[in-house]
Design a protein around this motif. Sequence first.
Motif: not given
Lengths: 246, 265
Positions: B237-239, A219, B245, B230-233, A211-212, A206, A208, A215-216, B227-228, A195-202
């Motif tokens: 590792g992972y989240f 997934i 959130l 931009a994002l960058q992981k 955004f939620e 948007v 909050l 993400v859901n 507002n959000i 249950n791991a998010v390993t890439l997240l960009q945006m």
Amino acid sequence: MPKKKTKKLIDKNGVRIDGRELNKLRPIKLEVGILDNADGSAYIEQGKNKILVGVYGPKEVHPKHLAISDRALLRCRYHMAPFSVQERKSPAPSRRERELSKVIKEALQPAIFVKYYPRTSIELFIEVLQADGGTRCASLTAASLALADAGIPMRDLVAACAAGKVEGHLALDLNDTEDKEGEADLPVAWIPTLNAVTLLQMDGKVTLEEFEQLVNMAIEGCKQIYPLQKEALKAKYIAVKEEVKE
Amino acid sequence: MKSPIIIRVKQKQIAQLVSHGKRLDGRGLTDYRELQLETGVVGRAEGSARVRLGKTEVLVGIKIEVGKPFADVPNKGVLTVNAELTALASPSFAPGPPSENAIELARVVDRGIRESKAIVLEELCVEPGKKVFIVFVDVYILNHDGNLIDASAMAALAALINTKMFNYEVKEGEIKVKPGYTPLPVKNYPIAVTFAKINDKLIVDPWLEEEQVMDARLTITTDKDGNICALQKGGYGYFTTQQILEAAKIAKNKAEELRKRVVKG
């Protein structure tokens, strides 16, 4: 020429320009083990995207000083063919491609038992033959299959999918037009068993709450892609089994 | 160079402390290091700012030139962000073409400015399709002690706010400089907040040794309306969704605090 928005991207019934509903993926075709020379390979078609991935390794690291004493070095090259987009793209790696190579590598590594192969390198080559938005996610989906095909021990496959905001609507798996003209795009890579998010960009804008939801939504997309990946992996061995029977 | 053995011992200590809600330098998990900000530090540049975040030090200079717009957006000025990890800033930086870390840093800073529409690029158009202004944002890392992204993003924003464009008039398609200056049209204030995950806990503003221990990194950029944008992981590792959130909520609040400092100058 200034762009004119002649056509709306989403009509009043919530149908998109390619005929999809908001929460639907584009058709996906996956094939595993299609390159002769590579240790592992995969091919993905997602909508109009056509992407080929080859894996070589684990093998000796060149140059040698890059070797890591307690784990394998994962190297990744994401590259777009000059003819993959409307206007010819220079074959030299762009800054975008360098960044994507990095984030794709970082998204896959948590799934790989890199400690099993110290002082070696695993090399991943991604060639986008035709691009239609969401190539980093499609590349990741195929890349994790290619790694599995190469027999590299993994905790799980990695599935990737994007969600975004188009004309005020939240939508799954944006195509090129929606990505360019929409308000936001959020690619996610996900490892089901951890249950791991390993890439997240945006990029985009948007709230909050949106955004939620995004993400859901992304997934949920990954959850639909994951069984297709497993099926594609099995299909290769079923084909071999049938060959042996004959 | 510090001895790797001492680093190992220290890394263990950092990780253990974080799981007890503490940090080696005495900060709380969501505290930033001391922020110092100075603008107008380079006279030759149209705008500039120096940010010190703890011992991390970043200098940003803005230069403005006249050039051609991109074909698909003929009526907009051009924004270009570049980051230089100068070899004098850390033993891990080497001179030469930009590394993938430098490229990622520049692109994350760029994304925040671009997606929040911080600069009104339409106002930088002189002649649609032919002549626009190009804003060069050059990020110089002068000392690396962790969290380069947040420090660079703040320095870039402060420098843009500080930027003065020369007045001009267009005569027969040529740009003639007139006396006097006007500020660059900066209308939004994106702030990046970076988290590190250590022992399954989130901390903000990791310093160098925490970055060496962290499993993964997440940068969330919010604009002045919360507002959000931009994002960058990053990192190997992972989240979990829950962590992401939670981070988004913290980022929004932290950014508000930091924004007051940066916008005021």
